[in-house]
Write an enzyme that holds these catalytic residues in place. Structure first.
Site, short mmCIF file in Angstrom:
data_model
loop_
_atom_site.label_atom_id
_atom_site.label_comp_id
_atom_site.label_asym_id
_atom_site.label_seq_id
_atom_site.Cartn_x
_atom_site.Cartn_y
_atom_site.Cartn_z
N ASN A 199 1.39 -1.31 0.16
CA ASN A 199 0.28 0.23 0.11
C ASN A 199 0.50 1.32 -0.32
O ASN A 199 1.10 1.24 1.03
CB ASN A 199 -1.05 0.18 1.67
CG ASN A 199 -1.80 1.43 1.56
OD1 ASN A 199 -1.92 1.64 0.18
ND2 ASN A 199 -2.16 1.61 2.90
N TRP A 200 0.92 1.55 -1.46
CA TRP A 200 2.37 2.90 -1.05
C TRP A 200 1.32 4.71 -0.49
O TRP A 200 1.73 5.48 -0.24
CB TRP A 200 2.16 2.96 -2.88
CG TRP A 200 3.67 2.70 -3.24
CD1 TRP A 200 4.13 0.76 -2.74
CD2 TRP A 200 4.58 2.34 -4.23
NE1 TRP A 200 4.86 0.56 -3.07
CE2 TRP A 200 5.47 1.46 -4.31
CE3 TRP A 200 4.57 3.44 -5.16
CZ2 TRP A 200 6.72 1.46 -4.70
CZ3 TRP A 200 5.54 3.39 -5.83
CH2 TRP A 200 6.64 2.58 -5.93
N LYS A 201 0.13 4.17 -0.49
CA LYS A 201 -0.80 5.55 0.46
C LYS A 201 -0.15 6.48 -0.45
O LYS A 201 -0.26 5.97 -1.92
CB LYS A 201 -0.06 5.63 1.71
CG LYS A 201 -0.54 4.30 2.52
CD LYS A 201 0.03 4.62 4.39
CE LYS A 201 -0.31 3.28 5.01
NZ LYS A 201 -0.20 3.05 5.46
N HIS A 244 -9.80 1.46 5.23
CA HIS A 244 -8.55 1.64 5.48
C HIS A 244 -8.85 2.39 6.59
O HIS A 244 -9.78 3.00 6.68
CB HIS A 244 -7.22 2.05 4.97
CG HIS A 244 -5.99 2.12 5.46
ND1 HIS A 244 -5.44 2.97 5.38
CD2 HIS A 244 -4.61 0.95 5.25
CE1 HIS A 244 -4.40 2.77 6.20
NE2 HIS A 244 -4.28 1.18 6.03
N GLU A 268 -6.84 4.41 7.64
CA GLU A 268 -7.02 5.96 7.31
C GLU A 268 -7.55 6.91 7.24
O GLU A 268 -8.12 7.95 6.21
CB GLU A 268 -5.51 6.34 6.23
CG GLU A 268 -4.14 6.50 7.53
CD GLU A 268 -2.82 5.33 6.58
OE1 GLU A 268 -2.87 6.08 5.57
OE2 GLU A 268 -1.99 5.12 7.59
N GLU A 277 -6.33 -4.98 10.06
CA GLU A 277 -5.20 -4.29 10.36
C GLU A 277 -5.62 -2.96 11.87
O GLU A 277 -6.18 -2.31 11.38
CB GLU A 277 -4.83 -2.89 9.16
CG GLU A 277 -4.32 -3.60 7.70
CD GLU A 277 -3.85 -2.83 7.25
OE1 GLU A 277 -2.17 -2.76 7.01
OE2 GLU A 277 -4.46 -1.46 6.51
N GLY A 326 2.40 1.64 10.77
CA GLY A 326 3.13 3.11 10.58
C GLY A 326 4.00 2.85 12.49
O GLY A 326 4.67 4.55 12.16
N SER A 352 2.64 -2.02 10.18
CA SER A 352 3.98 -2.57 10.93
C SER A 352 5.08 -3.92 10.23
O SER A 352 6.06 -3.88 11.01
CB SER A 352 5.00 -2.29 12.13
OG SER A 352 3.97 -0.29 12.37
N GLY A 384 2.69 -1.13 4.48
CA GLY A 384 2.46 0.36 3.63
C GLY A 384 3.63 0.57 3.74
O GLY A 384 4.99 0.28 2.37
P1 PGA Z 1 2.41 0.41 7.58
O1 PGA Z 1 1.28 0.68 7.02
O2 PGA Z 1 3.30 -0.71 6.92
O3 PGA Z 1 3.29 1.74 6.98
O4 PGA Z 1 2.27 -0.21 9.10
C1 PGA Z 1 0.28 -0.72 6.47
C2 PGA Z 1 -0.84 -0.01 6.46
O5 PGA Z 1 -1.63 0.91 6.62
O6 PGA Z 1 -1.92 -0.25 5.62
#
Ligand code: PGA
Length: 258
Positions: free
Chosen positions: A14-16, A97, A99, A168, A174, A213, A234
């Site tokens: 997931n490149w966000k 997600h 976010e 998640e 993160g 993470s 991510g």
């Molecule tokens: P992260 O993000 O691996 O940077 O914790 C995962 C995600 O939000 O899908």
């Protein structure tokens, strides 16, 4: 056929909101990793601007989006529909997600409408669910996540619907902190049971990913946890070398399962 052999390992990056056209060589590196480890399904959820260039160059990794609107077209300034995603080469969409649930006030009913639209366009869906740190501290993590799952999935699921669920925990994203193996196994077991109870054989076919993470150092141990069919990554997916190591770890776990 056992659970393990029925569901291929799945590694999704997931490149966000990261990546420019100058990132295409990194995407091609990841595509080469996908070519190298054919027993693993490798996918990248990219920003809208990278989907088409990535889709026309990547031959092995599946390219997808991180969101879409439930409508096919209309007066929705700034939005992108599933139909548009198909048109530019996307094959799946990440939905729900945290976010977006938190930052864009998306509730599970909205997510369910988006999943229904996504499937209607022939796109696969990856549904994200996860509890807050307060939910976990209060002992209601499982109830929260099961509630999100049940409210976000449309009723009319079949065993051919290409849906994946990613667990998640919000506090793990993160942060460098991940639940211990027993906590991940317990949550995945609860999700599997919920899916089976609600959808029967269709619930059995759905892959369950862990995300939050995951990196090249811990992927092997996360992927070895019971009921974990893959990972959603991510930050570590932005570095092709680290992401490749995660794909390799999934390949080795897949070999152990068969
Ligand atoms: P992260 O993000 O691996 O940077 O914790 C995962 C995600 O939000 O899908």
């Amino acid at each position: 056929m056992t659970d393990a052999t029925a569901r291929r390992p799945y590694v999704v990056g997931n490149w966000k909101m990261h990546g420019l056209l100058s990132s295409l060589p990194a995407i091609l590196d990841i595509d080469r990793a996908a070519a190298c480890y054919r027993g693993v399904d490798v996918a990248l959820a990219l920003p809208f601007t990278l989907i088409n260039p990535a889709a026309v160059t990547a031959a092995h990794a599946t390219i997808g989006a991180q969101n879409c609107h439930a409508a096919q077209e209309g007066a929705f300034t700034g939005d992108i529909s599933g139909r548009m995603l198909v048109d530019c080469g996307a094959r799946f969409v990440l939905l729900g997600h945290s976010e977006r649930r938190l930052g864009c006030a998306e509730d599970s009913a909205t997510v369910r409408d988006k999943i229904r639209a996504t499937l209607g366009h022939g796109l696969a869906a990856i549904l994200c669910v996860g509890e807050s740190v307060e939910d976990r501290a209060a002992g209601r993590a499982e109830d929260t996540v099961r509630g999100q799952l049940l409210q976000s999935l449309p009723d009319e699921m079949t065993d051919t619907n290409p849906v994946t669920v990613a667990y998640e925990p919000i506090w793990a994203i993160g942060s460098g902190r991940i639940p211990d193996a027993a906590e991940i196994a317990a949550m995945h077991r609860a999700l599997r049971q919920t899916l089976r109870d609600r959808f029967g054989p269709a619930g059995q076919a759905i892959r369950l990913l862990y995300g939050g993470s995951v990196n090249d150092e811990n992927a092997g141990s996360v992927l070895a946890i019971e009921h974990v069919d893959g990972v959603l990554v991510g930050n570590a997916s932005l570095d092709p070398r680290r992401f490749r190591a995660i794909v390799a770890a999934a390949h080795h776990c897949g070999l152990r399962m068969t």
